[in-house]
Structures are given as structure tokens and as C-alpha cells.
Design an enzyme around this catalytic site. Structure first.
Site, short mmCIF file in Angstrom:
data_model
loop_
_atom_site.label_atom_id
_atom_site.label_comp_id
_atom_site.label_asym_id
_atom_site.label_seq_id
_atom_site.Cartn_x
_atom_site.Cartn_y
_atom_site.Cartn_z
N CYS A 166 -15.15 -1.02 -19.43
CA CYS A 166 -15.15 -2.74 -18.69
C CYS A 166 -13.36 -1.69 -18.07
O CYS A 166 -12.39 -1.92 -19.03
CB CYS A 166 -15.43 -3.61 -19.32
SG CYS A 166 -13.87 -5.22 -19.17
N CYS A 185 -13.52 -5.11 -11.95
CA CYS A 185 -14.51 -4.67 -12.26
C CYS A 185 -15.67 -4.28 -11.98
O CYS A 185 -16.17 -4.53 -11.12
CB CYS A 185 -14.56 -6.59 -12.22
SG CYS A 185 -16.33 -7.72 -12.65
#
Length: 261
Positions: free
Chosen positions: A177, A70
Site C-alpha cells: 500500500c 494507489c
């Protein structure tokens, strides 16, 4: 060998699939936080609290390494995660692949969440690794959430909006992302000019998977006998892969070698 991965949601799937490609025999622990996501819009304290909770749930399964799959958690919580878990469990963060993308000469576009776009962290990476090429930061509001819920209409709208902000002459797109890596070919199609070579896409999954193996002293062995062990933790609760995960090839790959409970 057991590798754990953590994320707010199913953005950990690309890195998990990359680990499986490099070491099919690795047992996997996937720890995410559907109750608390998305993390990005919240305060740093909120993000830290939830990232630590997700990491602790994974650490309870005694993995050999933990991949923080992440970008947002890597920016805000990586030092705290390492302070708590290392040296017992090596912690591997995720960094947007700006450096290799810029090495191709550009122009480069960086697709990222609105919270990351224009942030001091991302601007620092651009300054350090892409100062000599043209870089366009492209915010992608709603795209990660749409991916998380496999909402096809919302995915189409978010990709189209980001593509409209992406210059026609870009030769590389950084997927800033981890959720976006699940849409790699759809993103490429959206930004690909007619008659030109394919736009290069740069994600982080392969790099973090390889780094995790290096940290534990394991060599890649793609021909190893596949493990059938996949432990899924949703906000700390033992569970199955979310139904939305099976929408994506990476989720289906993981499910294919995991026996039904």
C-alpha cells in the site's frame, strides 16, 4: 514538464517525492480524495467513480503524465482511467513490488490492506513472480487510515499487529500500500530480528516515478533547477498540502520548495 499523481489520500507522497528526486524541475499536481476515502472498503463502482473524479481533476491541469499512486485504484480502475485519458495523457499504475522482492530468494512478507490481502489480484502476482519462495500475506487493518491522519498511537498498534503476523525469518517485506512507504523505517524496525542483516523493504515509488519519465521520453536529471510549482487538489478543490502530510519527510520535502500562497 508537469507530472500529476492521484491517490485516495497522502499515499501519493512517496511517488511525488521520487519524481522530485529524479526531476526536481518537474511541476507537480497532487490530486486526492479526502472526502471519499478510504476507497478500499467500498464497492468497485464506488471506487471507479471516485478514482475517475480524482483523475479528471488532475487531468484538467494538463499534465504530461498521470501516476496512479494507489494500489487499490490500480487494481480496479486502471483500465477505465486509461480508456478515458490515453493517449493524450499517459497513465502509469502502481503494482506491489513482489517480483523484485522474490528475486532475493525470500522468505517474503507482503503487507497490504485487508481488501488486497488474499485477493485474486495479489495471489496472481505471487503465483507469477514468487512461486519459488516462501510468501506470507500480512493484512494490516487500520494502518493506511492511521498514516493518513498521522495518528501515532494507531500507527504503533497497527504496525505491532502486522509485525506479530510476520514470520521471524523473512528477509524482505513488500509494502503493498503506498501509504506504508511513509513508514518504511518504522516497519523495518518492527520486523528486524536481532543480529541479522537488515530486512529489505520493497515499495513502488521509485519504479513508478522512473516509468512516468520513460513514458514521456524524459531522462532523469537530479541536478535540474527545482520547480516551485505544486498544485494540490483535495476532492477537486484547490488547496494546500494537508497538515498530516507535513508529518512525513516526503511531505516536508515537497513543501520546502513550494512558496506559501
Amino acid at each position: 514538464m508537469k507530472i500529476a499523481l492521484m491517490d485516495s489520500g497522502i499515499g501519493l507522497l512517496p511517488a511525488a517525492a521520487a519524481v522530485r528526486r529524479l526531476r526536481p524541475d518537474a511541476d507537480l499536481v497532487l490530486s486526492s480524495d479526502p472526502d471519499g476515502m478510504p476507497w478500499g472498503p467500498h464497492t468497485p463502482d464506488y471506487l471507479m467513480e471516485h478514482a475517475l473524479a480524482v483523475a479528471r481533476a488532475a487531468a484538467a491541469h494538463r499534465p504530461d503524465a498521470l501516476i496512479v499512486a494507489c494500489n487499490t485504484a490500480s487494481v480496479h480502475a486502471l483500465p477505465a482511467l486509461r480508456a478515458e485519458l490515453e493517449p493524450g495523457i499517459p497513465v502509469i499504475g502502481t503494482v506491489p513490488a513482489i517480483k523484485p522482492a522474490a528475486a532475493g530468494g525470500g522468505p517474503v512478507a507482503i503487507w497490504a490492506t485487508p481488501a488486497t490481502t488474499g485477493s485474486p489480484y495479489q495471489r496472481g502476482l505471487i503465483r507469477d513472480f514468487a512461486d519459488s519462495v516462501d510468501v506470507t500475506e500480512v493484512p494490516c487493518p487500520g494502518l493506511a487510515d492511521a498514516v493518513q491522519h498521522a495518528d501515532e498511537d494507531a500507527i504503533d498498534r497497527a504496525i505491532a499487529a502486522a509485525a506479530a503476523l510476520t514470520p521471524d525469518d523473512v528477509r524482505a517485506v513488500v509494502l503493498g500500500c503506498t501509504h506504508y512507504e511513509l513508514l518504511a523505517e518504522r516497519i523495518r524496525a518492527a520486523v528486524q530480528p536481532a543480529g541479522l542483516p537488515p530486512v529489505a523493504l520493497y515499495g513502488s515509488a521509485d519504479a513508478v516515478a522512473a516509468q512516468a519519465l520513460r513514458r514521456i521520453g524524459a531522462d532523469p536529471d537530479p541536478t535540474a533547477t527545482p520547480s516551485t510549482s505544486l498544485e494540490v487538489l483535495l476532492s477537486g478543490r484547490p488547496s494546500e498540502l494537508p497538515e498530516a502530510a507535513l508529518t512525513y519527510a516526503e511531505g516536508r520535502v515537497l513543501a520546502a520548495v513550494t512558496p506559501a500562497r
